[in-house]
Design an enzyme around this catalytic site. Sequence first.
Site, PDB file in Angstrom:
ATOM      1  CE  LYS A   9      89.808  54.040  54.888  1.00  0.00           C
ATOM      2  NZ  LYS A   9      89.673  55.646  55.712  1.00  0.00           N
ATOM      3  CE1 TYR A  49      91.055  53.166  60.563  1.00  0.00           C
ATOM      4  CE2 TYR A  49      89.216  51.984  59.499  1.00  0.00           C
ATOM      5  CZ  TYR A  49      90.361  52.524  59.557  1.00  0.00           C
ATOM      6  OH  TYR A  49      89.914  53.354  57.998  1.00  0.00           O
ATOM      7  NE  ARG A 102      92.561  59.281  52.446  1.00  0.00           N
ATOM      8  CZ  ARG A 102      93.193  58.956  53.199  1.00  0.00           C
ATOM      9  NH1 ARG A 102      94.530  60.079  54.439  1.00  0.00           N
ATOM     10  NH2 ARG A 102      93.431  57.992  54.260  1.00  0.00           N
ATOM     11  CG  ASN A 112      88.772  58.563  54.460  1.00  0.00           C
ATOM     12  OD1 ASN A 112      89.311  57.834  53.775  1.00  0.00           O
ATOM     13  ND2 ASN A 112      90.283  59.323  54.983  1.00  0.00           N
ATOM     14  CG  HIS A 115      94.511  52.090  56.670  1.00  0.00           C
ATOM     15  ND1 HIS A 115      94.073  53.103  57.443  1.00  0.00           N
ATOM     16  CD2 HIS A 115      94.933  50.991  56.431  1.00  0.00           C
ATOM     17  CE1 HIS A 115      95.359  52.847  58.271  1.00  0.00           C
ATOM     18  NE2 HIS A 115      95.787  51.410  58.282  1.00  0.00           N
ATOM     19  CD  GLU A 126      97.902  49.795  60.563  1.00  0.00           C
ATOM     20  OE1 GLU A 126      97.695  50.179  59.520  1.00  0.00           O
ATOM     21  OE2 GLU A 126      97.044  50.879  60.895  1.00  0.00           O
TER      22      GLU A 126
HETATM   23  P1  RTP Z   1      93.536  55.984  57.616  1.00  0.00           P
HETATM   24  O1  RTP Z   1      93.345  55.400  59.092  1.00  0.00           O
HETATM   25  O2  RTP Z   1      92.283  55.433  57.424  1.00  0.00           O
HETATM   26  O3  RTP Z   1      94.455  55.732  56.636  1.00  0.00           O
HETATM   27  O4  RTP Z   1      93.584  57.457  57.657  1.00  0.00           O
HETATM   28  P2  RTP Z   1      94.020  58.604  58.317  1.00  0.00           P
HETATM   29  O5  RTP Z   1      95.401  57.864  59.153  1.00  0.00           O
HETATM   30  O6  RTP Z   1      94.125  59.642  57.421  1.00  0.00           O
HETATM   31  O7  RTP Z   1      93.705  59.192  59.143  1.00  0.00           O
HETATM   32  P3  RTP Z   1      93.207  58.894  61.295  1.00  0.00           P
HETATM   33  O8  RTP Z   1      93.145  59.709  61.683  1.00  0.00           O
HETATM   34  O9  RTP Z   1      93.483  57.534  61.415  1.00  0.00           O
HETATM   35  O10 RTP Z   1      91.149  58.164  61.318  1.00  0.00           O
HETATM   36  C1  RTP Z   1      91.327  57.173  60.557  1.00  0.00           C
HETATM   37  C2  RTP Z   1      89.728  57.472  59.356  1.00  0.00           C
HETATM   38  O11 RTP Z   1      88.436  58.026  60.507  1.00  0.00           O
HETATM   39  C3  RTP Z   1      87.404  58.703  59.512  1.00  0.00           C
HETATM   40  N1  RTP Z   1      87.687  59.948  60.326  1.00  0.00           N
HETATM   41  N2  RTP Z   1      86.436  60.678  60.179  1.00  0.00           N
HETATM   42  N3  RTP Z   1      84.390  62.711  61.029  1.00  0.00           N
HETATM   43  C4  RTP Z   1      85.373  62.366  60.879  1.00  0.00           C
HETATM   44  O12 RTP Z   1      85.858  63.668  61.593  1.00  0.00           O
HETATM   45  C5  RTP Z   1      86.862  61.901  60.552  1.00  0.00           C
HETATM   46  N4  RTP Z   1      88.002  61.999  61.068  1.00  0.00           N
HETATM   47  C6  RTP Z   1      88.575  61.213  60.599  1.00  0.00           C
HETATM   48  C7  RTP Z   1      88.287  59.280  58.244  1.00  0.00           C
HETATM   49  O13 RTP Z   1      87.744  58.139  57.650  1.00  0.00           O
HETATM   50  C8  RTP Z   1      90.647  58.440  58.673  1.00  0.00           C
HETATM   51  O14 RTP Z   1      90.475  58.001  57.074  1.00  0.00           O
HETATM   52 MG    MG Z   2      95.046  56.029  60.836  1.00  0.00          MG
END
Ligand code: RTP
Ligand code: MG
Length: 148
Positions: A9, A49, A102, A112, A115, A126
């Site tokens: 990122k 997203y 992370r 973080n 991705h 993706e």
């Molecule tokens: P990613 O898609 O980025 O690999 O991350 P992930 O699967 O571990 O998490 P996901 O639930 O898909 O969330 C995507 C990204 O959104 C941001 N986020 N912010 N402020 C908040 O509560 C919150 N929750 C998620 C994070 O940067 C996460 O990587």
């Molecule tokens: Mg995700």
Amino acid sequence: MERTFLMVKPDGVQRNIIGEIVSRFERKGFQLVGAKLMQIPTNLAEQHYGEHKEKPFFGELVDFITSGPVFAMVWEGENVIATARQMMGSTNPKDAQPGTIRGDFGLTVGKNVIHGSDSPESAEREINLFFKEEELVNYSKLMNEWIY
Ligand code: RTP
Ligand code: MG
């Protein structure tokens, strides 16, 4: 062989840890089949997203991922989707184990570092969003005999 989409990122690019992150997946035994440094346009970020469209943090998420260059990659190997997620650690770096990307490099959920696709369906979606077929390279390494 299974493939996944991984992306350093904008915070990871700014902090000069592209090489550190690439190195971890190389040493694990996975094979890089495509990579590029790019600035994500807003419409691509919103598609990528899309599952989070209704979440309160969606706007911030899109703003952040488009705020600077990212390093987009496709990696290949046995169980690469799930194993890469384990190597990344929990979404919120405060919960991520030391030894994960992370856990070692992140502090807050908004920034973080990396991705990774979370399922075979999202990996395919993706990879197709970010790469054209001709940008992915099929090749074999003699070293794979020492891994598999
Ligand atoms: P990613 O898609 O980025 O690999 O991350 P992930 O699967 O571990 O998490 P996901 O639930 O898909 O969330 C995507 C990204 O959104 C941001 N986020 N912010 N402020 C908040 O509560 C919150 N929750 C998620 C994070 O940067 C996460 O990587
Ligand atoms: Mg995700």
